[in-house]
Each structure stands twice: as structure tokens, then as C-alpha cells.
Design a protein around this motif. Sequence first.
Motif, PDB file in Angstrom:
ATOM      1  N   PHE A 103      -5.389   8.553  22.040  1.00  0.00           N
ATOM      2  CA  PHE A 103      -5.418   8.578  20.565  1.00  0.00           C
ATOM      3  C   PHE A 103      -4.009   7.940  20.444  1.00  0.00           C
ATOM      4  N   PRO A 104      -4.222   6.559  19.752  1.00  0.00           N
ATOM      5  CA  PRO A 104      -2.886   6.044  19.525  1.00  0.00           C
ATOM      6  C   PRO A 104      -1.855   6.303  18.560  1.00  0.00           C
ATOM      7  N   PRO A 105      -0.577   6.335  18.895  1.00  0.00           N
ATOM      8  CA  PRO A 105       0.664   6.901  17.916  1.00  0.00           C
ATOM      9  C   PRO A 105       0.358   6.002  16.448  1.00  0.00           C
ATOM     10  N   LEU A 106       0.853   6.772  15.456  1.00  0.00           N
ATOM     11  CA  LEU A 106       0.809   5.973  14.107  1.00  0.00           C
ATOM     12  C   LEU A 106       2.142   5.573  13.785  1.00  0.00           C
ATOM     13  N   TRP A 107       3.295   6.347  14.441  1.00  0.00           N
ATOM     14  CA  TRP A 107       4.553   5.911  13.906  1.00  0.00           C
ATOM     15  C   TRP A 107       5.441   6.307  15.075  1.00  0.00           C
ATOM     16  N   GLY A 108       6.708   5.851  15.212  1.00  0.00           N
ATOM     17  CA  GLY A 108       7.651   6.289  16.140  1.00  0.00           C
ATOM     18  C   GLY A 108       7.564   4.816  17.346  1.00  0.00           C
ATOM     19  N   ARG A 109       8.312   4.947  18.381  1.00  0.00           N
ATOM     20  CA  ARG A 109       8.583   3.995  19.398  1.00  0.00           C
ATOM     21  C   ARG A 109       7.228   3.230  19.942  1.00  0.00           C
ATOM     22  N   ASP A 110       6.277   3.949  20.125  1.00  0.00           N
ATOM     23  CA  ASP A 110       5.154   3.308  20.767  1.00  0.00           C
ATOM     24  C   ASP A 110       4.156   2.537  19.785  1.00  0.00           C
ATOM     25  N   SER A 111       4.507   2.823  18.230  1.00  0.00           N
ATOM     26  CA  SER A 111       3.612   2.231  17.173  1.00  0.00           C
ATOM     27  C   SER A 111       3.858   0.671  16.869  1.00  0.00           C
ATOM     28  N   TYR A 112       3.292   0.491  16.097  1.00  0.00           N
ATOM     29  CA  TYR A 112       3.515  -1.075  15.225  1.00  0.00           C
ATOM     30  C   TYR A 112       4.734  -0.970  14.645  1.00  0.00           C
ATOM     31  N   ASN A 113       5.448  -2.341  14.547  1.00  0.00           N
ATOM     32  CA  ASN A 113       6.758  -2.473  14.140  1.00  0.00           C
ATOM     33  C   ASN A 113       6.721  -2.813  12.603  1.00  0.00           C
ATOM     34  N   TRP A 114       7.834  -2.683  11.942  1.00  0.00           N
ATOM     35  CA  TRP A 114       7.963  -2.997  10.451  1.00  0.00           C
ATOM     36  C   TRP A 114       7.723  -4.222  10.034  1.00  0.00           C
ATOM     37  N   GLY A 115       7.291  -5.173  11.003  1.00  0.00           N
ATOM     38  CA  GLY A 115       6.725  -6.524  10.492  1.00  0.00           C
ATOM     39  C   GLY A 115       5.235  -6.445  10.626  1.00  0.00           C
ATOM     40  N   ALA A 116       4.743  -5.539  10.827  1.00  0.00           N
ATOM     41  CA  ALA A 116       3.145  -5.679  11.147  1.00  0.00           C
ATOM     42  C   ALA A 116       2.260  -5.487   9.630  1.00  0.00           C
ATOM     43  N   GLY A 117       1.248  -6.029   9.815  1.00  0.00           N
ATOM     44  CA  GLY A 117       0.347  -5.809   8.648  1.00  0.00           C
ATOM     45  C   GLY A 117       0.035  -4.320   8.354  1.00  0.00           C
ATOM     46  N   MET A 118       0.026  -3.569   9.366  1.00  0.00           N
ATOM     47  CA  MET A 118      -0.533  -2.251   9.045  1.00  0.00           C
ATOM     48  C   MET A 118       0.723  -1.608   8.154  1.00  0.00           C
ATOM     49  N   HIS A 119       1.941  -2.193   8.468  1.00  0.00           N
ATOM     50  CA  HIS A 119       3.190  -1.201   7.875  1.00  0.00           C
ATOM     51  C   HIS A 119       2.955  -1.320   6.261  1.00  0.00           C
ATOM     52  N   ARG A 120       2.008  -2.291   5.585  1.00  0.00           N
ATOM     53  CA  ARG A 120       1.999  -2.196   4.265  1.00  0.00           C
ATOM     54  C   ARG A 120       0.905  -0.861   3.788  1.00  0.00           C
TER      55      ARG A 120
ATOM     56  N   TRP B 216      -4.903   6.129   0.299  1.00  0.00           N
ATOM     57  CA  TRP B 216      -3.534   5.543  -0.118  1.00  0.00           C
ATOM     58  C   TRP B 216      -2.569   6.525   0.143  1.00  0.00           C
ATOM     59  N   ASP B 217      -2.796   7.669  -0.190  1.00  0.00           N
ATOM     60  CA  ASP B 217      -1.971   8.835   0.079  1.00  0.00           C
ATOM     61  C   ASP B 217      -1.484   9.043   1.387  1.00  0.00           C
ATOM     62  N   VAL B 218      -2.392   8.952   2.290  1.00  0.00           N
ATOM     63  CA  VAL B 218      -2.170   9.350   3.671  1.00  0.00           C
ATOM     64  C   VAL B 218      -1.668   8.145   4.312  1.00  0.00           C
ATOM     65  N   ALA B 219      -1.816   6.927   3.687  1.00  0.00           N
ATOM     66  CA  ALA B 219      -1.323   5.586   4.377  1.00  0.00           C
ATOM     67  C   ALA B 219       0.128   5.615   3.909  1.00  0.00           C
ATOM     68  N   ALA B 220       0.562   6.121   2.825  1.00  0.00           N
ATOM     69  CA  ALA B 220       1.663   6.158   2.346  1.00  0.00           C
ATOM     70  C   ALA B 220       2.600   7.098   3.116  1.00  0.00           C
ATOM     71  N   PHE B 221       1.941   8.404   3.402  1.00  0.00           N
ATOM     72  CA  PHE B 221       2.593   9.512   4.515  1.00  0.00           C
ATOM     73  C   PHE B 221       3.140   8.491   5.785  1.00  0.00           C
ATOM     74  N   VAL B 222       1.755   8.020   6.173  1.00  0.00           N
ATOM     75  CA  VAL B 222       2.112   7.397   7.584  1.00  0.00           C
ATOM     76  C   VAL B 222       3.371   6.374   7.628  1.00  0.00           C
ATOM     77  N   ASN B 223       3.242   5.390   6.605  1.00  0.00           N
ATOM     78  CA  ASN B 223       4.095   4.447   6.576  1.00  0.00           C
ATOM     79  C   ASN B 223       5.408   4.661   6.183  1.00  0.00           C
ATOM     80  N   SER B 224       5.713   6.001   5.633  1.00  0.00           N
ATOM     81  CA  SER B 224       7.014   6.382   5.470  1.00  0.00           C
ATOM     82  C   SER B 224       7.676   6.778   6.505  1.00  0.00           C
ATOM     83  N   HIS B 225       7.629   6.704   7.830  1.00  0.00           N
ATOM     84  CA  HIS B 225       7.896   6.995   8.959  1.00  0.00           C
ATOM     85  C   HIS B 225       8.524   5.761   9.677  1.00  0.00           C
ATOM     86  N   GLU B 226       9.528   6.262  10.422  1.00  0.00           N
ATOM     87  CA  GLU B 226      10.261   5.093  11.360  1.00  0.00           C
ATOM     88  C   GLU B 226       9.269   4.514  12.326  1.00  0.00           C
TER      89      GLU B 226
END
Lengths: 211, 307
Positions: B213-230, B256-266
Amino acid sequence: MNRLVLIAFAAIAGPLAHAGEDPGKQLVQQGNAQGALACATCHGVDGAGNAAAGFPRLAGLDAGYIARQLQDFHAGTRVQPVMAPIAKALNPDEIQAVAAYYAAQPLAPAPALDRSSPLPQDPGAQLALRGDWSKGVPECTRCHGAGGAGVGSQFPRLAGQHASYIATQLKSWRDGSRHNDPGKLMETVAKNLDDAQIDAVSHYFAGLGQP
Amino acid sequence: MHHRYVLSALLGLSLGPAFAADAPGGAIADQSEPHKRVAPATERFEPPAEASISKDAFGQMVERGRQLFVNTQSLRGQYVGNGLNCANCHLDQGRQPHSAPLWGAWTAYPAFRKKTGEVSTFIERIQGCFMYSMNGKAPAADSEELKALSTYAYWLAKGAPTGIDLPGRLYPALPKPKGGFDIARGKAVYAEHCAVCHGASGEGQKQGEHYAFPPLWGRDSYNWGAGMHRVNTAAGFIQANMPLGQGGTLSEQQAWDVAAFVNSHERPQDPRFTVDIETTRQKFHANDGVNFYGQTLDGVLIGQGID
């Protein structure tokens, strides 16, 4: 049936456990005074289960998964006339002990088969490694791990499980009689499978990870 | 054949809206951005069955592309810098509608992209996913890897009309809820619907060395330039595709709520980082949908990156 079980019991549990032995093993071989039958009667001392009777293989299942299923039988969120009364006769410590015992029984590793493997011909293998996305069903190995090896304590191992048991469970989710899965994840999958798919995929996983 | 029927349905239904979107005032829209759905999801394009991949040299290249797409981790350390595979965000091996399917992408390029400020080819589009979504390094345009991946996409698009938006292309564009969105509510959605697979801290779950199951944030996830960070992009993906096997069950508000939660992490830093977070934000994030890069949440500056 009863007689057969009894004979099996006598054969398996013959050499009774000695005092001071692993409490899990003792429970498996002797049951307890609260009325829990010896698990070995049906699941074997080695946890191999019984294909013909539909008693699941417990060897190599994750300890957390085994414990939660016993808790669910105990609490009545998983219902089954044979197994539920036995689980209700176990206390929390016994549940942990017996879960640890069966999880530690050795089992051949599951093969590393998933969607990166070449497309198989067999429809059961196709469902397991590719899913049936026309009905929104992801490949079984996406949740149960490559080769159905199991992932963590929420996604049980399927490799080497008896086909009869796998099929019963899929049908129980489909008809609503098993409903203890987190977030209805497994129920959603099972409700989208037809009988032929259940039969094929059950045999496929039963054949994986055998010594 | 089936293909032909689907094709005529597509042409009939989608020409109008697709053209209408380009027309007004001659302004050049970002042609790679999500559009409104152009036809009911039932009128879907059917890519060819995997079983029909031929055994000849062409078929072998298709299969190699499929392999790389589902097991991009085979390029870890070389072109891939995180724990993801292409198929983690493009479901069913890049076939699933509303999951940015490859057949929808193949026929949509070259296209002008706001992100690059120029016309991008299909190859350049994939290179983008390597740099940002895979937090890695793009293979060269004439590399064997990009040849294989684009051959796979071309094969999946067999029979698709070129240059119009096929229904099911990209992720659905979910309009922002009227009352906005809420990270705290998203945290509760996450705990109830996502954590069982993606982990309590978004760390994913491994089987051996690879993520089941892929990580959604942290070191092994997509970076701050990826489309998914929106937040808007992630919300569209999540509503259509998550929880896995139960796409379409979350409300748009929950998505929207959960996407915001996910993308509020480093997550790993934007590779376009220049000078400091604020400069990078102004240059690359200020006009890039809804995102938290360079903003302060609960007193913490977001966008610091992770090594």
C-alpha cells in the motif's frame, strides 16, 4: 462426522501436553475447562486444518489477524455455529496465546506473483493477479499481497488456504452472513464475484505456497 | 466490432464540449488540465485486452512498457527516487477511466502546458511524472524506458480518436465545495476510510522491501512539485478511485477534506526549488490550483521538504 472428528482428535492429541509447556500449545491440544474444544481436533496441531471439512488452515496466519477473528467470534460480530461457541469459551490471554502459537507454525513462503507477472491463462489466476475492473474489483493480490502472502494483520494470507474454506468465506460475504471486515472492503469485492469466479480463484490460492 | 461502436459514440458525444472549451476569445487554456466530463462514463473507450499483446518485437516492447508501468520500482535509484509505481496513481495498469488512463493521454499530446510554459510532447509529459510523482530523474527521450512506456500507451490507445478529450481522461475535476474544506474533518475521514491500508501516519505498508500500500506523505511519497500535491487534483482522484475497490463512495466534501489532510503533510522538496520557500511558492505554486506549499498551518511553515 462427529465420529471422524473424535478419531482425529485421539490421533492428534494423543501425546498430551506436559506442564510448563507453551500455554498456546496446551490449549491447542487440550482445550480448556470452560468448554473450548481442543483446536487440534479440527485445525491440527500444526495448523493444517482440514480441506474436506472446511476447517481453515491457521498455520502462518498473522497473529493479530487470528486474535481479531477470535475476538469477533467472541463478541458475536463474526458468526458461525461450530467455531463461535469455542471462541466464546476463550479468555483474552488464551486468545493471544493460541494466536501466537498458530502464527508461529511454519508454512512454505508464497510465490512472488502479482500484476508484474505475465498474464496467466487460468481465470482464477487472472482474477488474483489482474482483478476484474469491469466490475470494479482490484486484483486480490493488491490487498492480500503478492502470491496472497498476506499484508500486516488486516489482510490475511490466502496462499495455501483450503479452497473449500476460501469459497465458503467469499459466499458468506456475498450473502451478508460474514461482515466483520474493516470498511466493508472484502464484502464489496465478494458481492461482485459470480460462482464461477469464486470457484476458480479459491482453487488458485489453495494451490499456492504448498511445500 | 465493439471498438467501432464505442468510437462512434465517442465522436457523437464529445466533439461539442471538447471544442467549446478551446474557443472563447482565442485565450490558450492549459490543454493538459482536467476538463469537465465530456460524456457519461458509460460511453467509455475500451482499450485492447492484455491477452491480445502480440508475441513479436512490437508486442515485446508493449509488454516491457507494461512491466515498467506496474513495477517502476525496478528503476529505483536510477530514475525513481521514492517508493511508488506509475500504476499507483493510474489504476488497472493505466486502463481505468478517471484515473488518468494512458489511452486518454496518448491521444491528447502534444499540448500546451502551463507548468512548462510550452508545448509538451507525450514523452515530455511522462518525464514530468518521473521528476515529480516519482521524485526521480527523467530518463532521456530516446531511452529504452521511455520507448517502452510510450509504446505501451500507444498500444492501449488503439482505435482512439486523436486530439479530442476522451471521456474518462485525467481525474474528474471536482468543484471546490461551497463551504470550503476542512483539514480536521479530513483527518477523521482518513482515520475511518484510509488508515487501514495507507497506515496511521500515511507511511503505507510494505510486503518485504516493496510497498503493498503506497505511502501518501513522507520521504517515499510524491514530491511538492507533483500534480497530486494539489488538493483539487487529489480530491478528484480520491473521489473516483479510493478507498480501493470502492471508488465513488465518498462525498465530494469528504474527498476534498481528506485530500487537504493528506496534502498538508511534508513530502520531498519541489525539484524546482529556488532561493527559498517563498520565492518557490510565488514562482511555481501561487497559480497552481489549491495547494499548501509555502503556507503556514497551525504555526508551521509547509513546504520544507524531507531528505
